[in-house]
Design an enzyme around this catalytic site. Sequence first.
Site, PDB file in Angstrom:
ATOM      1  N   ASP A 125       0.831  -1.211   0.000  1.00 30.29           N
ATOM      2  CA  ASP A 125       0.000   0.000   0.000  1.00 30.29           C
ATOM      3  C   ASP A 125       0.865   1.260   0.000  1.00 30.29           C
ATOM      4  O   ASP A 125       1.972   1.267   0.558  1.00 30.29           O
ATOM      5  CB  ASP A 125      -0.927  -0.017   1.225  1.00 30.29           C
ATOM      6  N   ASN A 153     -10.948  -2.816  -5.375  1.00 29.47           N
ATOM      7  CA  ASN A 153     -10.207  -1.828  -6.167  1.00 29.47           C
ATOM      8  C   ASN A 153     -10.864  -1.534  -7.526  1.00 29.47           C
ATOM      9  O   ASN A 153     -10.532  -0.550  -8.181  1.00 29.47           O
ATOM     10  CB  ASN A 153      -8.741  -2.256  -6.377  1.00 29.47           C
ATOM     11  N   ARG A 171       2.219  -4.849   6.019  1.00 27.51           N
ATOM     12  CA  ARG A 171       1.454  -3.833   5.290  1.00 27.51           C
ATOM     13  C   ARG A 171       2.235  -2.537   5.321  1.00 27.51           C
ATOM     14  O   ARG A 171       2.547  -2.008   6.397  1.00 27.51           O
ATOM     15  CB  ARG A 171       0.063  -3.596   5.888  1.00 27.51           C
TER      16      ARG A 171
HETATM   17  C1  IPE Z   1      -5.283  -2.863  -0.126  1.00 31.46           C
HETATM   18  O1  IPE Z   1      -5.011  -1.516  -0.321  1.00 31.46           O
HETATM   19  C2  IPE Z   1      -5.311  -3.591  -1.435  1.00 31.46           C
HETATM   20  C3  IPE Z   1      -4.023  -3.728  -2.119  1.00 31.46           C
HETATM   21  C4  IPE Z   1      -2.855  -3.402  -1.652  1.00 31.46           C
HETATM   22  C5  IPE Z   1      -4.076  -4.359  -3.421  1.00 31.46           C
HETATM   23  P1  IPE Z   1      -6.193  -0.438  -0.456  1.00 31.46           P
HETATM   24  O2  IPE Z   1      -5.522   0.877  -0.606  1.00 31.46           O
HETATM   25  O3  IPE Z   1      -7.125  -0.852  -1.524  1.00 31.46           O
HETATM   26  O4  IPE Z   1      -6.928  -0.578   0.947  1.00 31.46           O
HETATM   27  P2  IPE Z   1      -7.797   0.472   1.769  1.00 31.46           P
HETATM   28  O5  IPE Z   1      -8.786   1.058   0.805  1.00 31.46           O
HETATM   29  O6  IPE Z   1      -6.866   1.514   2.278  1.00 31.46           O
HETATM   30  O7  IPE Z   1      -8.397  -0.326   2.877  1.00 31.46           O
HETATM   31  C1  IPE Z   2      -1.724   0.164  -3.278  1.00 36.07           C
HETATM   32  O1  IPE Z   2      -1.457   1.506  -3.381  1.00 36.07           O
HETATM   33  C2  IPE Z   2      -1.864  -0.507  -4.618  1.00 36.07           C
HETATM   34  C3  IPE Z   2      -3.230  -0.916  -4.938  1.00 36.07           C
HETATM   35  C4  IPE Z   2      -4.251  -0.869  -4.159  1.00 36.07           C
HETATM   36  C5  IPE Z   2      -3.432  -1.446  -6.272  1.00 36.07           C
HETATM   37  P1  IPE Z   2      -2.614   2.597  -3.318  1.00 36.07           P
HETATM   38  O2  IPE Z   2      -2.941   2.982  -4.712  1.00 36.07           O
HETATM   39  O3  IPE Z   2      -3.754   2.114  -2.493  1.00 36.07           O
HETATM   40  O4  IPE Z   2      -1.860   3.769  -2.601  1.00 36.07           O
HETATM   41  P2  IPE Z   2      -2.503   4.824  -1.600  1.00 36.07           P
HETATM   42  O5  IPE Z   2      -3.057   4.062  -0.443  1.00 36.07           O
HETATM   43  O6  IPE Z   2      -3.587   5.540  -2.360  1.00 36.07           O
HETATM   44  O7  IPE Z   2      -1.371   5.713  -1.241  1.00 36.07           O
HETATM   45 MG    MG Z   3      -4.175   2.327  -0.515  1.00 36.19          MG
END
Ligand code: IPE
Ligand code: IPE
Ligand code: MG
Length: 260
Positions: free
Chosen positions: A24, A72, A192
Amino acid sequence: MNTPFQSNLVNWRPEPQHIAIIMDGNGRWASRRGLPVPAGHRAGVEAVRAALKTCKEKGIKALTLFAFSSENWGRPETEVRALMALLCHYLRREVEQLQRDNVRLRFIGRRDRLSSRLQRLMGRSEELTALNTGATLTLAVDYGGQWDVVEAAKIFAGEVASGRTTLDEITPERFERALSLGDLPAPDLCIRTGGDARISNFMLWQMAYTEFYFCDVLWPDFDAAAVTLAIEDFQSRERRFGLRGGDDAFVQSLDIAGNA
Ligand code: IPE
Ligand code: IPE
Ligand code: MG
């Protein structure tokens, strides 16, 4: 599982056999640089390479990466499209290297909502690397822990309906084997990145006794040193598996972990 010499037992902590990572922070990494979100996802690919390399060097047999969750899909269409294109690009470019490194690649999650091109690439890369024995890299794509549990429940519902299984024959052990990655030991450690302390619908069942490591580093900045820190932190913990603490529990936990 190998047991250490009795005299070293107190100071000996096994490395995790299976690490899962919720990658993340790509979006924040990009916006802090004034870049569009997909640039953060592209930068994250380098961190994938670093994590895999470090795990291989440390002899960790299984690495499972959360690449795209069931939820997502709700992101802006341009971002979703960029993520899918990046995955195709990764598969076309990296699979030969995985093959050379003796890494087996597999995917967990729904496939039917992905493009047929991506489905083909996924299938082909799984076939190509299927016999590799060095390590297993699993990418969770269109994956949700709730979906995973429901899919396993459907298998048993079908078996009960057709009379092949009775209700009493459905045990936690059998249920676990019906889940994604039921053939691998459950993750010992879940990392995480990105500063949030939540599971976000990752491997809900499989993480019943997983150790969690939350860190503020954004995924594209998560390098070999950061992976090593997470593993060292894991090694400093006492896993009790519901037993009494102290060295007795530690010895028993080795048995439980080894038999998982
Ligand atoms: C979790 O990250 C999913 C992945 C890393 C693929 P998200 O960014 O989607 O999770 P939330 O929305 O912060 O819970
Ligand atoms: C995680 O990074 C990757 C996916 C969920 C695909 P994010 O895109 O959720 O990054 P933040 O949380 O917005 O910084
Ligand atoms: Mg995220």
